[in-house]
Design a protein around this motif. Structure first.
Motif, mmCIF file in Angstrom:
data_model
loop_
_atom_site.group_PDB
_atom_site.id
_atom_site.type_symbol
_atom_site.label_atom_id
_atom_site.label_comp_id
_atom_site.label_asym_id
_atom_site.label_seq_id
_atom_site.Cartn_x
_atom_site.Cartn_y
_atom_site.Cartn_z
ATOM 1 N N ALA A 160 66.513 -58.143 -18.589
ATOM 2 C CA ALA A 160 67.813 -58.797 -18.417
ATOM 3 C C ALA A 160 68.887 -57.791 -18.787
ATOM 4 N N ALA A 161 70.074 -57.979 -18.240
ATOM 5 C CA ALA A 161 71.208 -57.157 -18.649
ATOM 6 C C ALA A 161 71.688 -57.643 -20.007
ATOM 7 N N ALA A 162 71.851 -56.714 -20.940
ATOM 8 C CA ALA A 162 72.303 -57.046 -22.292
ATOM 9 C C ALA A 162 73.699 -56.476 -22.496
ATOM 10 N N LEU A 163 74.657 -57.356 -22.774
ATOM 11 C CA LEU A 163 76.048 -56.960 -22.958
ATOM 12 C C LEU A 163 76.470 -57.303 -24.381
ATOM 13 N N PRO A 164 76.873 -56.306 -25.189
ATOM 14 C CA PRO A 164 77.250 -56.590 -26.575
ATOM 15 C C PRO A 164 78.361 -57.634 -26.657
ATOM 16 N N CYS A 165 78.208 -58.573 -27.612
ATOM 17 C CA CYS A 165 79.194 -59.643 -27.769
ATOM 18 C C CYS A 165 79.082 -60.242 -29.169
ATOM 19 N N LEU A 218 71.926 -61.639 -19.187
ATOM 20 C CA LEU A 218 72.018 -62.150 -17.820
ATOM 21 C C LEU A 218 70.823 -61.648 -17.021
ATOM 22 N N ALA A 219 70.187 -62.552 -16.278
ATOM 23 C CA ALA A 219 69.057 -62.164 -15.436
ATOM 24 C C ALA A 219 69.035 -63.048 -14.196
ATOM 25 N N GLY A 220 68.312 -62.617 -13.189
ATOM 26 C CA GLY A 220 68.208 -63.395 -11.960
ATOM 27 C C GLY A 220 66.909 -63.105 -11.242
ATOM 28 N N GLU A 221 66.488 -64.053 -10.420
ATOM 29 C CA GLU A 221 65.261 -63.921 -9.641
ATOM 30 C C GLU A 221 65.495 -64.455 -8.232
ATOM 31 N N GLY A 222 64.925 -63.766 -7.247
ATOM 32 C CA GLY A 222 64.895 -64.256 -5.880
ATOM 33 C C GLY A 222 63.454 -64.338 -5.413
ATOM 34 N N PHE A 223 63.186 -65.155 -4.403
ATOM 35 C CA PHE A 223 61.807 -65.436 -4.010
ATOM 36 C C PHE A 223 61.600 -65.163 -2.525
ATOM 37 N N PHE A 244 71.502 -67.393 -18.125
ATOM 38 C CA PHE A 244 72.345 -66.841 -19.182
ATOM 39 C C PHE A 244 71.656 -67.104 -20.513
ATOM 40 N N GLY A 245 71.723 -66.120 -21.423
ATOM 41 C CA GLY A 245 71.115 -66.297 -22.731
ATOM 42 C C GLY A 245 71.842 -65.502 -23.789
ATOM 43 N N LYS A 246 71.349 -65.625 -25.015
ATOM 44 C CA LYS A 246 71.934 -64.949 -26.170
ATOM 45 C C LYS A 246 70.820 -64.307 -26.995
ATOM 46 N N ALA A 247 71.126 -63.175 -27.605
ATOM 47 C CA ALA A 247 70.183 -62.527 -28.515
ATOM 48 C C ALA A 247 70.938 -61.960 -29.701
ATOM 49 N N MET A 261 63.589 -60.158 -23.820
ATOM 50 C CA MET A 261 64.652 -59.357 -24.427
ATOM 51 C C MET A 261 64.922 -59.763 -25.873
ATOM 52 N N GLY A 262 64.151 -60.717 -26.393
ATOM 53 C CA GLY A 262 64.410 -61.224 -27.731
ATOM 54 C C GLY A 262 65.484 -62.289 -27.754
ATOM 55 N N GLY A 263 65.699 -62.945 -26.603
ATOM 56 C CA GLY A 263 66.798 -63.897 -26.496
ATOM 57 C C GLY A 263 66.359 -65.333 -26.314
ATOM 58 N N ARG A 264 67.353 -66.205 -26.364
ATOM 59 C CA ARG A 264 67.176 -67.635 -26.130
ATOM 60 C C ARG A 264 68.034 -68.027 -24.934
ATOM 61 N N SER A 265 67.432 -68.671 -23.952
ATOM 62 C CA SER A 265 68.163 -69.069 -22.746
ATOM 63 C C SER A 265 69.070 -70.253 -23.047
ATOM 64 N N THR A 266 70.242 -70.248 -22.410
ATOM 65 C CA THR A 266 71.189 -71.339 -22.633
ATOM 66 C C THR A 266 71.523 -72.114 -21.363
ATOM 67 N N ALA A 267 71.418 -71.512 -20.177
ATOM 68 C CA ALA A 267 71.763 -72.225 -18.948
ATOM 69 C C ALA A 267 71.222 -71.477 -17.741
#
Length: 329
Positions: A53-58, A65-70, A153-156, A97-103
């Motif tokens: 996933a893309a990790a953006l400091p905050c 942020l991550a995404g998948e297509g099929f 979308f998630g947070k770590a 990524m060590g994160g928790r998904s939120t939406a």
């Protein structure tokens, strides 16, 4: 030529490595290089392409942020399962990524509302099972065929990355083996599991990151265990030796197929030897098989080892896999 305990000699080891190198699920990841080059992205770009996933400091942590297509064949084979997977695999990327998904948001194309219904139901069912809300997206009911993508979308607080595997680390595979093949090489252990178990299993990864037990790893994706090991090796500029005697497929599944399979819950983690037992124990307490299957090495080759025999699966210095250009020093 002697055979080892797996019944694999040096010749058959080389043959297996060759079959895996040429398998479509392994080679499909080669397309990443074309896309990143067209977009002007390298491993040093914002979000660090190459990670799950893309990790953006905050605010002292990270937005993820991550995404998948099929592919159409996967959607057409089982639209409901495709919808389920659109949620499941995205949540796995955030956990990796060590994160928790939120939406989650979805993007759906279909010829009609009726055609879209099973796909949308799969999305809803997975959202409910994992406890992560669907919060919108894009819908087109005038398309000629079914299409599906989803983003998460998630947070770590602390990251697990693809870029921090270090020589001397053990490579731990943590895979839920309590399932079966749903279609293609997709091994699913999620559909009969209660939602509480699914949610708790994913929470293992951020806990391991926050306790500083795991710094590097990836979720096992479409390239299977071996393709994921190669991506981890290339991103971290290391080699990996994989001990085939430690590969533990469910009963009746050949090692070669297991190496290319996409499990619903599967992670490769690069772990310091002194932390390996603690990491494996955390998975074991939740009924998930976790074991050291190899070691991170100097160099650039991902190598199979079986008894006294060995075979190079892929050398990313000679033939880049992700080919992300500038790498970390």
């Amino acid at each position: 030529m002697t055979e080892n305990i797996l019944g694999i000699n040096a010749l058959t080891l080389e043959e297996m490595a060759g079959r895996l190198r040429s398998h479509p699920s392994i080679r499909s990841k080669l397309g990443i290089a074309s896309a990143t080059k067209a977009l002007g992205l390298t491993a040093l770009s914002d979000g660090r392409p190459g990670d799950d996933a893309a990790a953006l400091p905050c605010d002292g942590g990270y937005d993820l942020l991550a995404g998948e297509g099929f592919i159409p064949a996967f959607i057409e084979d089982d639209p409901w399962f495709a919808g389920w997977c659109a949620v499941m695999v995205n949540l796995s990327d955030i956990a990796a990524m060590g994160g928790r998904s939120t939406a989650v948001i979805d993007q759906v194309w279909a010829p009609s509302a009726k055609a879209a219904a099973p796909l949308l139901q799969g999305l809803c069912d997975a959202s409910a099972a994992y406890g992560v809300p669907l919060v919108g997206g894009h819908t087109n009911l005038s398309a000629q065929t079914l299409g599906l993508a989803a983003s998460v979308f998630g947070k770590a607080q602390r990251l697990i990355t693809s870029f921090d595997a270090a020589p001397g680390d053990l490579l731990i595979a943590a895979i839920d083996r309590r399932g079966n093949y749903r279609n293609f090489d997709n091994f699913c252990a999620a559909l009969d599991a209660p939602g509480g178990r699914l949610r708790g299993d994913l929470m293992l990864l951020p806990a391991l990151a926050e306790d500083a037990l795991v710094l590097a790893g990836k979720d096992i994706s479409q390239g299977g265990l071996i393709g994921t090991a190669l991506m981890l090796a290339e991103c971290s500029s290391v080699g990996i030796d994989i001990n085939l005697s430690e590969i533990n497929p469910p009963n009746g599944i050949e090692v070669e197929r297991w190496l290319r399979s996409f499990p619903s819950f599967g992670f490769l983690l690069s772990v310091a030897p002194e932390n390996a037992q603690a990491v494996c124990t955390r998975f074991a307490t939740r009924g998930i098989d976790a074991r050291a299957i190899g070691r991170i090495t100097d160099g650039s080759a991902v190598t199979f080892r079986s008894g006294a025999d060995s075979a190079v699966f892929w050398d990313h210095a000679q033939t880049p896999y992700l080919d992300l250009g500038a790498n970390h020093a």
